[in-house]
Design an enzyme around this catalytic site. Structure first.
Site, short mmCIF file in Angstrom:
data_model
loop_
_atom_site.label_atom_id
_atom_site.label_comp_id
_atom_site.label_asym_id
_atom_site.label_seq_id
_atom_site.Cartn_x
_atom_site.Cartn_y
_atom_site.Cartn_z
N ASP A 91 0.78 -1.23 0.00
CA ASP A 91 0.00 0.00 0.00
C ASP A 91 0.82 1.29 0.00
O ASP A 91 0.25 2.37 0.08
CB ASP A 91 -0.94 -0.01 1.21
CG ASP A 91 -2.05 1.04 1.12
OD1 ASP A 91 -2.49 1.33 0.00
OD2 ASP A 91 -2.46 1.57 2.16
N CYS B 170 -14.38 5.01 6.76
CA CYS B 170 -15.81 4.69 6.67
C CYS B 170 -15.95 3.26 6.16
O CYS B 170 -15.32 2.89 5.17
CB CYS B 170 -16.51 5.67 5.72
SG CYS B 170 -18.26 5.35 5.50
#
Length: 383
Positions: A136, A243
């Site tokens: 990542d 979220c």
């Protein structure tokens, strides 16, 4: 592929499982051209917002061979972080905030990268091959590679969906010079479902499989550094870091078992629906202590408290007004600005008094703009 290479892959997969990976597959050292085309279109449309690193190294991201010309195969791996309970049950409690499931345990960068390094070291020794590991933080299209390697497909929410682990996978990649037989790519199995698109609070999906990061709560609370668009703030609800809504409603999650999650990602009790009032008191030292070993620490105290103030304004809990007022004097402009907005939602009367006290001495243009916005909102409310 000869028997030796087959055995090598089988042993590698077994070792991957012992390291806590639940998904394993091999992709060729290149991606289909359409993957790069989709990336460049997304960038041209500005959907990456302030994530300028995605633009600056787009070519390397689009094709592993550009990042490392010697790569022949990409080993894609996934660790589960399936939560013990549905994140949606914690929504809209007023005095509490929500932190994304992935950030409630240890920082996945450290956990996944450590396991990848051990696997890559073994492969380098056994196959006399070059290796590089990525988690990542490099120009790697993990999701496209994961689909090519058969781990799952990129769902309509743009994240990887697995038949076995739902939407709860951390991805890691090992680039290698070893030529390994690629897996069969996973096929899209979203069908007509649009649950992830329909649930998004900020309407961040202009179309299925397309995410506009500039409207995504994860982007806004983590990557975006300045004041958040006033039009989006009421839509953010109680989300203060990331979220999970689009992930949590994925029907494929019914096959994901929390028991499969790596133990490092078990949620810390204090990070599951924490009290907004407690988070508003954090100074830099307390923030660093609370989030030691957590990915949340990366965004810093000021950005985090900005997020908490937005949740406070949305929560409607008058019990935090005094703390919000205190933050009107915070050294960080982004915190002062968010405190103005929160107070305008919680107590317009106190906001007007505070404006008369503080505006004349305020030097930061962004904070003065917040006072102007709040004053305009108050006038509209009065009408």
């Amino acid at each position: 592929m000869n028997r030796d290479k087959t055995n090598l892959v089988n042993i590698l997969e077994g070792r991957a499982k012992s390291e806590g990976f639940v998904a394993f597959g091999i992709a060729p050292g290149h991606l289909a051209p359409r993957a790069g085309e989709r990336l460049r279109q997304w960038l041209q449309e500005g959907c990456h917002g302030e994530m300028l690193w995605m633009e600056s190294r787009a070519d390397e991201r689009a094709n592993p061979e550009i990042l490392w010309p010697d790569v022949k195969s990409v080993i894609m791996l996934g660790m589960s972080y399936a939560p013990p309970q549905d994140p949606m049950v914690l929504a809209d409690q007023g005095d509490r905030a929500r932190i994304s499931v992935y950030a409630q345990g240890r920082d996945y960068h450290d956990v996944v990268k450590g396991a990848l390094k051990r696997l890559a070291g073994w492969l380098a020794h056994e196959a006399d091959a070059g290796v590089k590991v990525f988690v990542d933080t490099a120009p790697v299209m993990e999701k496209a590679l994961a689909q090519t390697a058969g781990l799952g497909w990129q769902g309509k929410h743009s994240n990887v969906v697995s038949r076995e682990h739902g939407s709860w996978l951390f991805l890691g990649a090992i680039y290698t010079t070893a030529e390994l037989e690629p897996a069969i790519a996973a096929e899209d199995s979203c069908g007509s479902c649009s649950a992830c698109l329909d649930i998004c609070p900020t309407n961040a999906f202009p179309a299925p499989y397309r995410l506009d990061a500039r409207r995504c709560i994860s982007y806004l609370t983590i990557e975006h550094k300045g004041p958040i668009d006033p039009e989006l703030r009421p839509l953010m609800g109680d989300h203060i870091y990331g979220c999970d809504d689009c992930l949590a409603v994925c029907p494929w999650n019914k096959f994901a078992e929390a028991a499969a999650a790596h133990k490092a990602f078990l949620p810390r009790a204090e990070l599951v629906a924490p009290q907004i009032a407690d988070l508003l008191t954090l100074d830099d030292a307390a923030f660093r202590k609370l989030f030691s070993g957590s990915p949340i620490k990366r965004i810093g105290r000021d950005r985090f408290v900005r997020n908490v103030l937005i949740a406070a304004g949305n929560g409607g809990n008058a019990g935090v007004i005094a703390q919000v007022e205190t933050l009107l004097h915070d050294p960080a402009p982004v915190v002062r600005g968010a405190a103005i907005w929160a107070l305008s939602r919680l107590s317009p009367e106190k906001l007007d008094r505070r404006r008369r006290e503080l505006l004349a001495d305020e030097q930061d243009p962004s904070v003065r703009a917040e006072w102007d916005i709040a004053a305009g909102d108050s006038e509209m409310t009065a009408r």
